[in-house]
Design a protein around this motif. Structure first.
Motif, mmCIF file in Angstrom:
data_model
loop_
_atom_site.group_PDB
_atom_site.id
_atom_site.type_symbol
_atom_site.label_atom_id
_atom_site.label_comp_id
_atom_site.label_asym_id
_atom_site.label_seq_id
_atom_site.Cartn_x
_atom_site.Cartn_y
_atom_site.Cartn_z
ATOM 1 N N ASP A 199 69.257 44.374 -3.805
ATOM 2 C CA ASP A 199 68.380 45.373 -4.252
ATOM 3 C C ASP A 199 66.904 44.667 -4.667
ATOM 4 O O ASP A 199 66.021 45.236 -4.787
ATOM 5 C CB ASP A 199 68.745 45.994 -5.511
ATOM 6 N N ARG A 200 67.109 43.609 -5.326
ATOM 7 C CA ARG A 200 66.110 43.076 -6.013
ATOM 8 C C ARG A 200 65.384 41.956 -4.855
ATOM 9 O O ARG A 200 64.006 41.974 -4.954
ATOM 10 C CB ARG A 200 66.401 42.279 -7.182
ATOM 11 N N VAL A 201 66.053 41.170 -4.240
ATOM 12 C CA VAL A 201 65.539 40.185 -3.398
ATOM 13 C C VAL A 201 65.061 40.828 -2.033
ATOM 14 O O VAL A 201 64.177 40.283 -1.515
ATOM 15 C CB VAL A 201 66.441 39.137 -3.414
ATOM 16 N N TRP A 202 65.860 41.416 -1.510
ATOM 17 C CA TRP A 202 65.652 42.104 -0.220
ATOM 18 C C TRP A 202 64.989 43.490 -0.557
ATOM 19 O O TRP A 202 65.284 43.982 -1.701
ATOM 20 C CB TRP A 202 66.838 42.195 0.840
ATOM 21 N N ASP A 203 64.367 44.190 0.537
ATOM 22 C CA ASP A 203 63.688 45.340 0.157
ATOM 23 C C ASP A 203 64.769 46.394 0.359
ATOM 24 O O ASP A 203 65.752 46.396 0.877
ATOM 25 C CB ASP A 203 62.318 45.688 0.909
ATOM 26 N N GLN A 204 64.412 47.561 -0.261
ATOM 27 C CA GLN A 204 65.300 48.606 -0.305
ATOM 28 C C GLN A 204 65.921 48.996 0.905
ATOM 29 O O GLN A 204 66.924 49.490 1.006
ATOM 30 C CB GLN A 204 64.641 49.939 -0.826
ATOM 31 N N SER A 205 65.077 49.025 1.965
ATOM 32 C CA SER A 205 65.399 49.339 3.359
ATOM 33 C C SER A 205 66.377 48.474 3.974
ATOM 34 O O SER A 205 66.999 48.466 5.178
ATOM 35 C CB SER A 205 64.460 49.671 4.339
ATOM 36 N N PHE A 206 66.770 47.397 3.373
ATOM 37 C CA PHE A 206 67.703 46.217 3.933
ATOM 38 C C PHE A 206 69.163 46.890 4.423
ATOM 39 O O PHE A 206 69.862 47.419 3.551
ATOM 40 C CB PHE A 206 68.004 45.216 2.969
ATOM 41 N N GLU A 207 69.312 46.698 5.682
ATOM 42 C CA GLU A 207 70.680 47.461 6.100
ATOM 43 C C GLU A 207 71.595 46.531 6.518
ATOM 44 O O GLU A 207 72.797 46.830 7.059
ATOM 45 C CB GLU A 207 70.245 48.242 7.383
ATOM 46 N N GLY A 208 71.516 45.291 6.213
ATOM 47 C CA GLY A 208 72.388 44.146 6.643
ATOM 48 C C GLY A 208 73.819 44.090 5.438
ATOM 49 O O GLY A 208 73.894 45.027 4.780
ATOM 50 N N PHE A 209 74.599 43.188 5.879
ATOM 51 C CA PHE A 209 75.718 43.108 5.079
ATOM 52 C C PHE A 209 75.412 42.108 3.933
ATOM 53 O O PHE A 209 74.661 41.317 3.823
ATOM 54 C CB PHE A 209 76.731 42.393 5.873
ATOM 55 N N THR A 210 76.191 42.572 2.954
ATOM 56 C CA THR A 210 75.888 42.057 1.628
ATOM 57 C C THR A 210 76.120 40.491 1.588
ATOM 58 O O THR A 210 76.054 39.605 0.845
ATOM 59 C CB THR A 210 76.687 42.608 0.303
ATOM 60 N N ASN A 211 76.970 40.164 2.743
ATOM 61 C CA ASN A 211 77.330 38.494 2.784
ATOM 62 C C ASN A 211 76.076 37.689 3.106
ATOM 63 O O ASN A 211 76.097 36.396 3.106
ATOM 64 C CB ASN A 211 78.553 38.256 3.645
ATOM 65 N N ILE A 212 74.837 38.393 3.190
ATOM 66 C CA ILE A 212 73.607 37.617 3.571
ATOM 67 C C ILE A 212 73.693 37.033 2.307
ATOM 68 O O ILE A 212 73.115 35.770 2.283
ATOM 69 C CB ILE A 212 72.563 38.556 3.992
ATOM 70 N N VAL A 213 73.902 37.571 1.154
ATOM 71 C CA VAL A 213 73.437 36.890 -0.284
ATOM 72 C C VAL A 213 74.366 35.712 -0.256
ATOM 73 O O VAL A 213 73.880 34.692 -0.759
ATOM 74 C CB VAL A 213 73.959 37.811 -1.378
ATOM 75 N N ASP A 214 75.545 35.514 0.190
ATOM 76 C CA ASP A 214 76.651 34.191 0.277
ATOM 77 C C ASP A 214 75.710 33.411 1.171
ATOM 78 O O ASP A 214 75.598 31.856 0.645
ATOM 79 C CB ASP A 214 77.735 34.693 0.665
ATOM 80 N N VAL A 215 75.208 33.659 2.157
ATOM 81 C CA VAL A 215 74.534 32.732 2.988
ATOM 82 C C VAL A 215 73.280 32.031 2.155
ATOM 83 O O VAL A 215 73.153 30.920 2.355
ATOM 84 C CB VAL A 215 73.788 33.516 4.402
ATOM 85 N N TYR A 216 72.599 32.855 1.462
ATOM 86 C CA TYR A 216 71.176 32.497 0.927
ATOM 87 C C TYR A 216 71.643 31.626 -0.112
ATOM 88 O O TYR A 216 70.960 30.672 -0.712
ATOM 89 C CB TYR A 216 70.628 33.678 0.569
ATOM 90 N N VAL A 217 72.732 32.044 -1.060
ATOM 91 C CA VAL A 217 73.202 31.427 -2.201
ATOM 92 C C VAL A 217 73.654 30.041 -1.809
ATOM 93 O O VAL A 217 73.237 28.958 -2.239
ATOM 94 C CB VAL A 217 74.396 32.160 -3.069
ATOM 95 N N ARG A 218 74.290 30.042 -0.670
ATOM 96 C CA ARG A 218 74.794 28.530 -0.305
ATOM 97 C C ARG A 218 73.637 27.834 0.212
ATOM 98 O O ARG A 218 73.509 26.496 -0.357
ATOM 99 C CB ARG A 218 75.758 28.753 1.190
ATOM 100 N N GLN A 219 72.609 28.365 0.633
ATOM 101 C CA GLN A 219 71.462 27.500 0.939
ATOM 102 C C GLN A 219 70.868 26.874 -0.302
ATOM 103 O O GLN A 219 70.425 25.827 -0.347
ATOM 104 C CB GLN A 219 70.507 27.956 1.784
ATOM 105 N N LEU A 220 70.557 27.880 -1.033
ATOM 106 C CA LEU A 220 69.922 27.488 -2.483
ATOM 107 C C LEU A 220 70.584 26.515 -3.339
ATOM 108 O O LEU A 220 70.089 25.608 -3.533
ATOM 109 C CB LEU A 220 69.821 28.913 -3.020
#
Ligand code: CA
Length: 249
Positions: A199-220
């Motif tokens: 909700d906060r980092v991607w815009d409201q219309s984001f339709e992807g899977f929440t595992n995109i978060v895991d991918v980004y957290v891993r990169q970070l």
């Protein structure tokens, strides 16, 4: 400007201003004794509490130990450069306004010093009334960078320049990684669920899977935690993630 007094009025005495009234406190870091005395005397005449340091080393240490409302900093000091003092103070998140004194030949250094965090500069020789005008203006303005730097352990995020450093080392993040890190830091110690992060980092219309978060957290993690201690990003199994130096995995 003539000054006959040889007495080191406060020059060698870091405790000169130690009777802390509520006066605004100024630290003068200047190795030319006559100039330092004239500055100290004029500023005291204006009601400021003034300490004077004659070396980069003393100046840096006093600036770190005591609370000053303004620092007047000469660039050429016997044991180092004022620019280095400035840079080290800003690295330590000292947000005090700093007025640089510079000889005309140092003018090319002006940009470098503004980049390093100077608030104003004055070219020698200068008229005392001009110095006093600038001092008052800077004090009215107050610390400019106070709230813009987020810090956790040795991680530093400058929200104005969006620069990220860990242990002083510059780390390059993509815009999304940066937003994610900023969100973590603004909520340090708190577990953030994947959907909160979406909700906060991607815009409201984001339709992807929440595992995109895991991918980004891993990169970070790879960028800000790999090769550093303590680990800052923590996984709360089944819940989400948090950033917290106390609970490394
Ligand atoms: Ca000097």
């Amino acid at each position: 400007m003539q000054e006959n007094s040889n007495a080191a009025s406060g020059l060698d005495d870091p405790f000169h201003g130690a009777h802390k009234d509520d006066g605004m406190r100024i630290l003068v870091i200047e190795d030319e004794q006559k100039l330092a005395e004239i500055l100290s005397r004029s500023l005291r005449g204006e009601g400021f509490v003034v300490d004077a340091a004659a070396t980069a080393d003393d100046g840096f240490h006093w600036a770190c130990q005591d609370h000053y409302d303004l620092i007047i900093l000469d660039l050429l000091l016997p044991d180092g450069s004022g620019t280095e003092v400035l840079r080290r103070l800003r690295q330590r998140r000292q947000a005090v306004p700093i007025l640089i004194l510079t000889a005309r030949s140092d003018l090319e250094a002006k940009v470098e010093n503004f980049d390093a965090g100077a608030d104003d500069y004055l070219t020698k020789p200068f008229a005392l009334p001009e110095l006093l005008v600038r001092v008052r203006a800077l004090m009215r303005r107050g610390p400019a960078i106070k709230e813009t730097v987020l810090r956790l352990a040795d991680l530093e995020v400058d929200r104005l320049s969006r620069q990220v450093r860990r242990a002083g080392r510059r780390i390059d993040l993509s815009p999304k990684e940066y937003s994610l890190l900023e969100y973590f830091l603004l909520n340090a110690g708190r577990v953030l669920s994947r959907s909160m992060i979406i909700d906060r980092v991607w815009d409201q219309s984001f339709e992807g899977f929440t595992n995109i978060v895991d991918v980004y957290v891993r990169q970070l993690r790879r960028k800000i935690d790999e090769g550093f201690e303590p680990k800052l990003i923590r996984t709360a199994r089944g819940l989400g993630y948090s950033i917290d130096p106390e609970q490394s995995e």
